[in-house]
Design an enzyme around this catalytic site. Structure first.
Site, PDB file in Angstrom:
ATOM      1  CE1 TYR A 163     105.628  77.451 -83.487  1.00  0.00           C
ATOM      2  CE2 TYR A 163     105.535  76.995 -85.817  1.00  0.00           C
ATOM      3  CZ  TYR A 163     105.391  76.566 -84.405  1.00  0.00           C
ATOM      4  OH  TYR A 163     105.331  75.423 -84.067  1.00  0.00           O
TER       5      TYR A 163
ATOM      6  CE1 TYR B  77     105.060  80.777 -80.404  1.00  0.00           C
ATOM      7  CE2 TYR B  77     106.115  81.130 -78.518  1.00  0.00           C
ATOM      8  CZ  TYR B  77     105.278  80.429 -79.258  1.00  0.00           C
ATOM      9  OH  TYR B  77     104.889  79.224 -78.668  1.00  0.00           O
ATOM     10  CB  CYS B  78     102.806  86.551 -82.928  1.00  0.00           C
ATOM     11  SG  CYS B  78     103.537  87.945 -84.207  1.00  0.00           S
ATOM     12  CB  ALA B  79     102.027  84.030 -87.300  1.00  0.00           C
TER      13      ALA B  79
END
Length: 191
Positions: free
Chosen positions: A32, A102-104
């Site tokens: 992110y 996407y992720c963190a």
């Protein structure tokens, strides 16, 4: 004879943690923190899979989003999302678009979903999907629960066989065998 430019330290390449990494011309992975409206527009991203558990995330106009609210937790059921994400990415590709997952941090959730997208859409083995995504983003490291689910998925669709094995040995926790020689595997020098 040495020149002044010989002694100038080279700038290290930017950290993959803060990069949007290309897996395929139509498929990208990121954390992110790497996202901005400007970067997404420059890359031509048309579809984005948000696998964070962040309540208010960046929403770029003109991009179609698929929200996969999921904790990076070994007990989280990521397998529920494998086929939905793969279909979403395939739709982007079929329409001439580009998808971003996407992720963190771009390490576990997005890596797992990207790998399984390659398994489902391109018929790659789980091992080869790990290599492809890992070459694009060497910092990937899906959590053990996600590995178990990816292996189970491959076994269910491959006659009970998987190309990745969880090793126990003398370790406290199991690890996927692809982690043993990760650098050589990603560089194509593993035997």
């Amino acid at each position: 004879m040495a020149t002044a430019s010989d002694h100038v330290p080279k700038t290290p390449p930017p950290s993959k943690l803060f990069s949007i990494c290309e897996i395929r011309p139509y498929l990208y992975i990121a954390g992110y923190g790497a996202l901005s409206h400007k970067k997404l527009k420059e890359l031509g991203i048309t579809h984005a899979v948000n696998a964070t558990n962040i309540l208010k995330t960046l929403q770029t106009p003109g991009i179609e989003y698929l929200d996969v609210k999921l904790d990076d937790d070994e007990a989280a059921n990521i397998q529920l999302h494998f086929e939905e994400v793969a279909e979403f990415v395939q739709t982007a590709k079929n329409n001439g678009g580009k998808a971003l997952i996407y992720c963190a941090a771009g390490i576990s959730r997005s890596a797992s979903l990207s790998m399984m997208t390659l398994v489902i859409n391109e018929g790659l083995t789980l091992r080869n999907a790990f290599i492809e995504v890992g070459r694009a983003r060497p910092i990937i490291a899906p959590n053990l629960g996600f590995w178990r689910q990816m292996i189970a998925y491959e076994q269910a669709h491959n006659g009970g066989e998987s190309t990745v094995v969880l090793l126990k040995g003398g370790m406290r926790k199991s690890i996927p065998d692809v982690y043993l020689n990760k650098t050589a595997l990603l560089n194509g020098t593993a035997s």
